[in-house]
Design a protein around this motif. Structure first.
Motif, PDB file in Angstrom:
ATOM      1  N   TYR A 171      37.846 148.242  36.160  1.00  0.00           N
ATOM      2  CA  TYR A 171      36.661 147.863  36.928  1.00  0.00           C
ATOM      3  C   TYR A 171      37.055 147.630  38.379  1.00  0.00           C
ATOM      4  O   TYR A 171      38.060 146.963  38.667  1.00  0.00           O
ATOM      5  CB  TYR A 171      36.030 146.594  36.356  1.00  0.00           C
ATOM      6  N   ASN A 244      32.286 147.124  33.588  1.00  0.00           N
ATOM      7  CA  ASN A 244      31.847 145.740  33.712  1.00  0.00           C
ATOM      8  C   ASN A 244      33.024 144.799  33.942  1.00  0.00           C
ATOM      9  O   ASN A 244      34.149 145.052  33.518  1.00  0.00           O
ATOM     10  CB  ASN A 244      31.054 145.331  32.474  1.00  0.00           C
ATOM     11  N   HIS A 246      33.377 141.813  32.741  1.00  0.00           N
ATOM     12  CA  HIS A 246      33.761 141.044  31.551  1.00  0.00           C
ATOM     13  C   HIS A 246      34.995 141.671  30.904  1.00  0.00           C
ATOM     14  O   HIS A 246      35.962 140.954  30.578  1.00  0.00           O
ATOM     15  CB  HIS A 246      32.605 141.003  30.565  1.00  0.00           C
ATOM     16  N   HIS A 247      34.975 142.976  30.721  1.00  0.00           N
ATOM     17  CA  HIS A 247      36.137 143.682  30.170  1.00  0.00           C
ATOM     18  C   HIS A 247      37.104 144.121  31.271  1.00  0.00           C
ATOM     19  O   HIS A 247      38.218 144.551  30.965  1.00  0.00           O
ATOM     20  CB  HIS A 247      35.685 144.928  29.398  1.00  0.00           C
ATOM     21  N   ALA A 249      36.846 146.788  32.848  1.00  0.00           N
ATOM     22  CA  ALA A 249      37.079 148.183  32.500  1.00  0.00           C
ATOM     23  C   ALA A 249      35.761 148.824  32.097  1.00  0.00           C
ATOM     24  O   ALA A 249      34.755 148.139  31.862  1.00  0.00           O
ATOM     25  CB  ALA A 249      38.080 148.286  31.343  1.00  0.00           C
ATOM     26  N   THR A 250      35.789 150.132  31.992  1.00  0.00           N
ATOM     27  CA  THR A 250      34.704 150.856  31.339  1.00  0.00           C
ATOM     28  C   THR A 250      34.929 150.747  29.839  1.00  0.00           C
ATOM     29  O   THR A 250      35.987 151.110  29.335  1.00  0.00           O
ATOM     30  CB  THR A 250      34.687 152.322  31.778  1.00  0.00           C
ATOM     31  N   ALA A 251      33.918 150.227  29.131  1.00  0.00           N
ATOM     32  CA  ALA A 251      34.122 149.882  27.722  1.00  0.00           C
ATOM     33  C   ALA A 251      32.819 150.013  26.951  1.00  0.00           C
ATOM     34  O   ALA A 251      31.728 149.968  27.524  1.00  0.00           O
ATOM     35  CB  ALA A 251      34.643 148.450  27.611  1.00  0.00           C
ATOM     36  N   TYR A 252      32.951 150.165  25.641  1.00  0.00           N
ATOM     37  CA  TYR A 252      31.811 150.022  24.742  1.00  0.00           C
ATOM     38  C   TYR A 252      31.538 148.533  24.524  1.00  0.00           C
ATOM     39  O   TYR A 252      32.451 147.697  24.562  1.00  0.00           O
ATOM     40  CB  TYR A 252      32.119 150.650  23.384  1.00  0.00           C
ATOM     41  N   GLU A 253      30.267 148.216  24.249  1.00  0.00           N
ATOM     42  CA  GLU A 253      29.905 146.848  23.896  1.00  0.00           C
ATOM     43  C   GLU A 253      28.606 146.892  23.088  1.00  0.00           C
ATOM     44  O   GLU A 253      27.690 147.639  23.454  1.00  0.00           O
ATOM     45  CB  GLU A 253      29.714 145.990  25.147  1.00  0.00           C
ATOM     46  N   ARG A 261      25.303 137.814  26.249  1.00  0.00           N
ATOM     47  CA  ARG A 261      26.359 137.383  27.168  1.00  0.00           C
ATOM     48  C   ARG A 261      25.867 137.367  28.609  1.00  0.00           C
ATOM     49  O   ARG A 261      26.111 136.408  29.363  1.00  0.00           O
ATOM     50  CB  ARG A 261      27.564 138.324  27.022  1.00  0.00           C
TER      51      ARG A 261
END
Length: 280
Positions: A171, A244, A246-247, A249-253, A261
């Motif tokens: 991110y 995002n 929060h991670h 990083a680019t991530a699944y959620e 959240r």
């Protein structure tokens, strides 16, 4: 009031199309140039904070060069800002686009040679011709793996698939590359790869992309979800993919978990659900 992010005017100069709209000492048509470095920051003022980034080969209109800074407008989306004059050059017509997550440029057409530099997904390249089955020569006299390229007019089919290629990308606020991206940078990279015009920031994307969905409409892959200051793709009916903090990083959620959240951290509920007309 015009959005200053897309209104090319400063205390000394403005775009000629703004004559009669804004006040400025000079009005200029703008000179086309391209980014000559692997990645440059587009700054809100000379030496200031980063608003967005531009990858190698992307083009800008230069309205002014002053004290080592170029006042420019990005042709991809009309975003305005400043970049160093050392980071721009002539604008040869790009022939190819980097479709791999990243690739390398070499001084010789040999993958065993030490690389000259790395460039991001989405970089634009002017090729002068193939060299062998692995490499082609760029207009800058460097060599690039042909497996990492597509023709400039060959669009990808699914922006979510493009985004999935960037899973794990760190991110980066204002980032627009596979070396670092924020939420709107990820959406813009994916859209542009698919030939979908796309502005640079999440609020612009919420305003301009797709059509609104009712709150109770079933969600599907390719839908866009907006919060105040944030945007995400639906990877499927229940899962987001987004860049995002929060991670980091680019991530699944999971969609439901992300909604809870984001609301809990004080950024409120979903503000829009939108569907791109070009998505299935």
């Amino acid at each position: 009031m015009s959005d200053p992010r897309r209104t090319p005017v400063n205390p000394r100069v403005a775009a000629k199309r703004l004559l009669g709209v804004v006040e400025a000492p000079s009005f200029e048509q703008g000179t086309l140039a391209s980014v000559s470095q692997p990645l440059v920051d587009l700054l809100r003022e000379p030496g200031g904070g980063r608003d967005r980034q531009l990858c190698m080969g992307e083009t800008v209109l230069i309205y002014e060069q002053h004290l080592g800074w170029a006042f420019v407008e990005a042709t991809r989306d009309g975003y305005v800002g400043y970049i160093s004059v050392r980071d721009i050059g002539d604008a040869p017509e790009p022939t190819h686009r980097v479709t791999a997550r990243s690739t390398h440029l070499y001084e010789e057409p040999d993958f065993k040679m030490r690389e000259k530099t790395a460039i991001s997904f989405g970089s634009l390249i002017n090729l002068v011709g193939p060299v062998n089955e692995r490499f082609a020569e760029t207009g800058a006299g460097l060599y690039i793996p042909t497996a990492h390229l597509s023709l400039i007019d060959e669009n990808e089919a699914d922006p979510v698939t493009v985004s999935e290629r960037l899973l794990g990308t760190p991110y980066l606020w204002g980032g627009n590359s596979s070396f670092g991206t924020d939420c709107s940078g990820l959406v813009q990279m994916a859209c542009l790869a698919c030939g979908i015009p796309c502005p640079g920031d999440a609020d612009m994307q919420e305003e301009e992309l797709g059509v609104h969905l009712p709150d109770d409409a079933p969600l599907q892959r390719g839908d866009l979800i907006f919060w105040h200051g944030h945007v995400a793709w639906m990877a499927d009916a229940d899962t987001l993919i987004h860049a995002n903090a929060h991670h980091m990083a680019t991530a699944y959620e999971p969609f439901a978990a992300a909604c809870a959240r984001i609301k809990e951290q004080g950024d409120g509920p979903v503000t829009s659900r939108k569907r791109l007309e070009l998505c299935p």
